[in-house]
Design a protein around this motif. Structure first.
Motif, short mmCIF file in Angstrom:
data_model
loop_
_atom_site.label_atom_id
_atom_site.label_comp_id
_atom_site.label_asym_id
_atom_site.label_seq_id
_atom_site.Cartn_x
_atom_site.Cartn_y
_atom_site.Cartn_z
N GLU A 8 3.63 -1.89 1.31
CA GLU A 8 4.29 -1.54 0.06
C GLU A 8 4.72 -0.07 0.07
O GLU A 8 5.81 0.27 -0.39
CB GLU A 8 3.39 -1.83 -1.14
N GLU A 9 3.88 0.80 0.59
CA GLU A 9 4.22 2.23 0.68
C GLU A 9 5.47 2.46 1.53
O GLU A 9 6.27 3.35 1.25
CB GLU A 9 3.07 3.03 1.29
N GLY B 237 7.75 -2.38 1.43
CA GLY B 237 7.47 -3.77 1.09
C GLY B 237 8.16 -4.76 2.02
O GLY B 237 8.48 -4.45 3.17
N ARG C 58 -1.49 -4.63 3.26
CA ARG C 58 -0.50 -4.86 2.19
C ARG C 58 -0.12 -3.57 1.49
O ARG C 58 1.04 -3.33 1.18
CB ARG C 58 -1.04 -5.90 1.19
#
Length: 121
Positions: free
Chosen positions: A68-69, A72, A64
């Motif tokens: 997101e990095e 997303g 996750r």
């Protein structure tokens, strides 16, 4: 059309995955890999076919975080969330029984006037 094609392609891929993983492979005693059963059965019951579970555990919080990095959920979508929500609403209002490769362009042509009226194209 990007929203619609992604739905069509995903549907075809899901069908192919199910067909490939559920089909029973011809029994061949000369094969080193399991035969006479589907890949799903051989994978699930690997011990019964002389296999072993070689899967590595995954820390989903790391996955996750990486997602997101990289951007997303938007990373795996073809259109913005607002556009997708409108496209879904228009698509569902048309009561299309089955979206296929054969009817995708016709469905798009039916959706287009409604998408234009919402100023989404």
């Amino acid at each position: 059309m990007q929203w619609l094609w992604s739905k069509v392609i995903q549907k075809v891929l899901d069908i192919l995955k199910t067909k490939f993983n559920d089909h029973r492979v011809h029994t061949d005693h000369l094969k080193l890999i399991p035969s006479g059963v589907s890949p799903n059965v051989a994978y699930t019951l690997h011990e019964a076919y002389g296999g072993e579970n070689c899967l590595e555990p995954v820390d989903w919080s790391v996955i996750r975080g990486l997602m997101e990095e990289l951007g997303g959920e938007d990373l795996i979508h073809f259109v913005l969330a607002e556009y997708a929500a409108n496209a879904i609403e228009v698509f569902e209002s048309l009561n299309i029984a089955d979206l296929t490769l054969q009817n995708a362009w016709n469905v798009f042509q039916c959706m287009l006037p409604f998408m234009i009226s919402r100023e989404l194209v």
